[in-house]
Design a protein around this motif. Structure first.
Motif, PDB file in Angstrom:
ATOM      1  N   ALA A  64       0.988  -1.133  -0.121  1.00 27.34           N
ATOM      2  CA  ALA A  64      -0.029   0.180  -0.169  1.00 27.34           C
ATOM      3  C   ALA A  64       0.836   1.124   0.064  1.00 27.34           C
ATOM      4  O   ALA A  64       0.450   2.368  -0.244  1.00 27.34           O
ATOM      5  CB  ALA A  64      -0.916   0.030   1.373  1.00 27.34           C
ATOM      6  N   THR A  65       2.252   1.219   0.602  1.00 28.19           N
ATOM      7  CA  THR A  65       2.827   2.464   0.305  1.00 28.19           C
ATOM      8  C   THR A  65       3.684   2.634  -1.105  1.00 28.19           C
ATOM      9  O   THR A  65       3.719   3.527  -1.336  1.00 28.19           O
ATOM     10  CB  THR A  65       4.205   2.194   1.071  1.00 28.19           C
ATOM     11  N   ARG A  66       3.328   1.550  -1.897  1.00 33.68           N
ATOM     12  CA  ARG A  66       3.850   1.578  -3.180  1.00 33.68           C
ATOM     13  C   ARG A  66       2.797   2.045  -4.224  1.00 33.68           C
ATOM     14  O   ARG A  66       3.054   2.768  -5.217  1.00 33.68           O
ATOM     15  CB  ARG A  66       4.595   0.481  -3.673  1.00 33.68           C
ATOM     16  N   LYS A  67       1.582   1.391  -3.946  1.00 24.34           N
ATOM     17  CA  LYS A  67       0.556   1.585  -4.758  1.00 24.34           C
ATOM     18  C   LYS A  67      -0.755   1.789  -3.812  1.00 24.34           C
ATOM     19  O   LYS A  67      -1.658   0.915  -4.121  1.00 24.34           O
ATOM     20  CB  LYS A  67       0.165   0.316  -5.870  1.00 24.34           C
ATOM     21  N   PRO A  68      -0.972   3.105  -3.345  1.00 23.40           N
ATOM     22  CA  PRO A  68      -1.962   3.202  -2.431  1.00 23.40           C
ATOM     23  C   PRO A  68      -3.324   3.016  -3.132  1.00 23.40           C
ATOM     24  O   PRO A  68      -4.060   2.448  -2.412  1.00 23.40           O
ATOM     25  CB  PRO A  68      -1.897   4.665  -2.012  1.00 23.40           C
ATOM     26  N   SER A  69      -3.503   3.247  -4.263  1.00 27.10           N
ATOM     27  CA  SER A  69      -4.887   3.200  -4.856  1.00 27.10           C
ATOM     28  C   SER A  69      -5.181   1.620  -5.031  1.00 27.10           C
ATOM     29  O   SER A  69      -6.489   1.357  -4.853  1.00 27.10           O
ATOM     30  CB  SER A  69      -4.880   4.033  -6.384  1.00 27.10           C
ATOM     31  N   ASP A  70      -4.433   0.784  -5.075  1.00 28.16           N
ATOM     32  CA  ASP A  70      -4.818  -0.487  -5.174  1.00 28.16           C
ATOM     33  C   ASP A  70      -5.525  -0.880  -3.937  1.00 28.16           C
ATOM     34  O   ASP A  70      -6.149  -2.030  -3.728  1.00 28.16           O
ATOM     35  CB  ASP A  70      -3.363  -1.311  -5.578  1.00 28.16           C
ATOM     36  N   GLY A  72      -7.461   1.153  -1.906  1.00 22.00           N
ATOM     37  CA  GLY A  72      -8.559   2.191  -1.900  1.00 22.00           C
ATOM     38  C   GLY A  72      -8.008   3.324  -1.264  1.00 22.00           C
ATOM     39  O   GLY A  72      -8.992   4.195  -0.423  1.00 22.00           O
ATOM     40  N   LEU A  73      -6.757   3.644  -1.195  1.00 26.87           N
ATOM     41  CA  LEU A  73      -6.337   4.841  -0.580  1.00 26.87           C
ATOM     42  C   LEU A  73      -5.946   5.946  -1.662  1.00 26.87           C
ATOM     43  O   LEU A  73      -5.396   5.693  -2.730  1.00 26.87           O
ATOM     44  CB  LEU A  73      -5.096   4.646  -0.079  1.00 26.87           C
ATOM     45  N   ASN A  74      -6.565   7.167  -1.462  1.00 27.53           N
ATOM     46  CA  ASN A  74      -6.441   8.265  -2.427  1.00 27.53           C
ATOM     47  C   ASN A  74      -5.307   9.071  -2.120  1.00 27.53           C
ATOM     48  O   ASN A  74      -5.286  10.209  -1.982  1.00 27.53           O
ATOM     49  CB  ASN A  74      -7.707   9.023  -2.544  1.00 27.53           C
ATOM     50  N   ILE A  75      -4.124   8.628  -2.085  1.00 21.24           N
ATOM     51  CA  ILE A  75      -2.660   9.227  -1.912  1.00 21.24           C
ATOM     52  C   ILE A  75      -1.585   9.075  -2.903  1.00 21.24           C
ATOM     53  O   ILE A  75      -0.563   9.276  -2.403  1.00 21.24           O
ATOM     54  CB  ILE A  75      -2.342   8.892  -0.186  1.00 21.24           C
ATOM     55  N   ASP A  76      -1.818   8.542  -3.804  1.00 22.13           N
ATOM     56  CA  ASP A  76      -0.982   8.256  -4.558  1.00 22.13           C
ATOM     57  C   ASP A  76       0.029   9.229  -5.033  1.00 22.13           C
ATOM     58  O   ASP A  76       1.205   9.192  -5.063  1.00 22.13           O
ATOM     59  CB  ASP A  76      -1.579   7.669  -6.180  1.00 22.13           C
ATOM     60  N   ASN A  77      -0.597  10.441  -5.212  1.00 19.33           N
ATOM     61  CA  ASN A  77       0.151  11.774  -5.645  1.00 19.33           C
ATOM     62  C   ASN A  77       0.837  12.250  -4.503  1.00 19.33           C
ATOM     63  O   ASN A  77       1.865  13.134  -4.700  1.00 19.33           O
ATOM     64  CB  ASN A  77      -0.694  12.707  -6.306  1.00 19.33           C
ATOM     65  N   PHE A  78       0.689  11.517  -3.274  1.00 18.70           N
ATOM     66  CA  PHE A  78       1.514  12.067  -2.058  1.00 18.70           C
ATOM     67  C   PHE A  78       2.643  11.263  -1.708  1.00 18.70           C
ATOM     68  O   PHE A  78       3.314  11.738  -0.849  1.00 18.70           O
ATOM     69  CB  PHE A  78       0.519  12.234  -1.079  1.00 18.70           C
ATOM     70  N   GLU A 129       4.002  17.348  -3.639  1.00 10.34           N
ATOM     71  CA  GLU A 129       2.488  17.493  -3.555  1.00 10.34           C
ATOM     72  C   GLU A 129       2.217  17.511  -2.049  1.00 10.34           C
ATOM     73  O   GLU A 129       1.345  18.238  -1.634  1.00 10.34           O
ATOM     74  CB  GLU A 129       1.527  16.692  -4.388  1.00 10.34           C
ATOM     75  N   ALA A 130       2.578  16.231  -1.386  1.00 15.46           N
ATOM     76  CA  ALA A 130       2.534  16.119  -0.034  1.00 15.46           C
ATOM     77  C   ALA A 130       3.213  17.137   0.804  1.00 15.46           C
ATOM     78  O   ALA A 130       2.541  17.571   1.875  1.00 15.46           O
ATOM     79  CB  ALA A 130       3.001  14.667   0.503  1.00 15.46           C
ATOM     80  N   GLU A 131       4.302  17.628   0.627  1.00 14.96           N
ATOM     81  CA  GLU A 131       4.843  18.714   1.089  1.00 14.96           C
ATOM     82  C   GLU A 131       4.124  19.726   1.277  1.00 14.96           C
ATOM     83  O   GLU A 131       4.224  20.716   2.277  1.00 14.96           O
ATOM     84  CB  GLU A 131       6.514  18.835   0.864  1.00 14.96           C
ATOM     85  N   ALA A 132       3.737  20.111   0.067  1.00 15.59           N
ATOM     86  CA  ALA A 132       3.062  21.417  -0.361  1.00 15.59           C
ATOM     87  C   ALA A 132       1.557  21.347   0.376  1.00 15.59           C
ATOM     88  O   ALA A 132       1.170  22.447   1.098  1.00 15.59           O
ATOM     89  CB  ALA A 132       2.746  21.611  -1.647  1.00 15.59           C
ATOM     90  N   ASP A 139       2.370  11.151   8.371  1.00 17.94           N
ATOM     91  CA  ASP A 139       0.805  11.385   8.153  1.00 17.94           C
ATOM     92  C   ASP A 139       0.495  10.250   7.223  1.00 17.94           C
ATOM     93  O   ASP A 139      -0.705   9.526   7.206  1.00 17.94           O
ATOM     94  CB  ASP A 139       0.618  12.929   7.579  1.00 17.94           C
ATOM     95  N   LEU A 140       1.366  10.101   6.189  1.00 23.11           N
ATOM     96  CA  LEU A 140       0.963   9.015   5.215  1.00 23.11           C
ATOM     97  C   LEU A 140       0.768   7.862   5.570  1.00 23.11           C
ATOM     98  O   LEU A 140      -0.018   6.966   5.171  1.00 23.11           O
ATOM     99  CB  LEU A 140       1.841   8.989   3.943  1.00 23.11           C
ATOM    100  N   VAL A 141       1.794   7.062   6.575  1.00 23.25           N
ATOM    101  CA  VAL A 141       1.946   5.888   7.109  1.00 23.25           C
ATOM    102  C   VAL A 141       0.660   5.832   7.932  1.00 23.25           C
ATOM    103  O   VAL A 141      -0.243   4.560   8.065  1.00 23.25           O
ATOM    104  CB  VAL A 141       3.249   5.735   7.627  1.00 23.25           C
ATOM    105  N   ARG A 142       0.245   6.801   8.756  1.00 24.83           N
ATOM    106  CA  ARG A 142      -0.796   6.552   9.719  1.00 24.83           C
ATOM    107  C   ARG A 142      -2.241   6.465   8.903  1.00 24.83           C
ATOM    108  O   ARG A 142      -3.036   5.555   9.241  1.00 24.83           O
ATOM    109  CB  ARG A 142      -0.977   7.875  10.495  1.00 24.83           C
ATOM    110  N   ARG A 143      -2.356   7.006   7.777  1.00 23.69           N
ATOM    111  CA  ARG A 143      -3.339   6.766   6.785  1.00 23.69           C
ATOM    112  C   ARG A 143      -3.502   5.412   6.332  1.00 23.69           C
ATOM    113  O   ARG A 143      -4.714   4.928   6.262  1.00 23.69           O
ATOM    114  CB  ARG A 143      -3.510   7.738   5.532  1.00 23.69           C
ATOM    115  N   LEU A 144      -2.340   4.815   6.055  1.00 28.38           N
ATOM    116  CA  LEU A 144      -2.270   3.549   5.604  1.00 28.38           C
ATOM    117  C   LEU A 144      -2.632   2.444   6.918  1.00 28.38           C
ATOM    118  O   LEU A 144      -3.598   1.526   6.584  1.00 28.38           O
ATOM    119  CB  LEU A 144      -0.716   3.035   5.273  1.00 28.38           C
ATOM    120  N   PHE A 145      -2.404   2.741   8.058  1.00 30.55           N
ATOM    121  CA  PHE A 145      -2.747   1.831   9.129  1.00 30.55           C
ATOM    122  C   PHE A 145      -4.333   2.003   9.358  1.00 30.55           C
ATOM    123  O   PHE A 145      -4.959   1.216   9.891  1.00 30.55           O
ATOM    124  CB  PHE A 145      -1.999   2.149  10.252  1.00 30.55           C
TER     125      PHE A 145
END
Length: 151
Positions: A64-70, A72-78, A129-132, A139-145
């Motif tokens: 999920a860290t590599r392909k979040p959209s697979d 159901g996470l909408n963070i690929d661009n981050f 984009e994430a930094e912006a 933050d991203l890892v917490r979303r994964l969990f």
């Protein structure tokens, strides 16, 4: 692991100064465990049980860290770079050690969640984009969990 440790208190800082501000600080160290005991503990950790569903959960988290959209996470661009296979191994070993320290012979999904952020926070590289958006790797890892399905 990347543990977050704050600065010492003023009193602790002074104790550090008093103990270490010398070209030859006095190091009175009393061992609390022998090297043999450490090796025995490592063998026990290797024997800690981790169910196939929990192992699959670890793989799902890393993927999920590599392909979040697979997942159901909408963070690929981050996410610029996801975690490597070493993260899969590190999460598993850390979870086994955590279970051992908690007196259990098996790993739970909660063990993975408990230690997972410490393992992944420096292995997921946020995009510009994430930094912006003021999103950190943590933050991203917490979303994964929060969103990857737990067995």
């Amino acid at each position: 692991l990347k543990l977050k440790i704050g600065y010492p208190s003023r009193t602790e800082e002074r104790q550090i100064l008093d103990a270490m501000a010398s070209t030859a600080p006095k190091m009175d160290i009393t061992p609390v465990i022998t090297p043999e005991q450490i090796l025995k503990a490592r063998k026990v950790v290797d024997e800690i049980y981790i169910d196939e569903k929990v192992r699959d959960y670890v793989v799902d988290l890393v993927f999920a860290t590599r392909k979040p959209s697979d997942y159901g996470l909408n963070i690929d661009n981050f996410v610029q770079f996801g975690a490597s296979p070493r993260a899969t191994i590190a999460i598993t070993l850390a979870a086994k050690a955590w279970a051992f320290l908690n007196g259990r012979g098996y790993v739970t999904p909660q063990d993975i969640k408990t230690i997972g952020v410490d393992v992944l926070r420096h292995r997921v590289i946020p995009s510009y984009e994430a930094e912006a958006e003021d999103l950190t790797s943590e933050d991203l890892v917490r979303r994964l969990f929060e969103l990857v399905e737990v067995p």
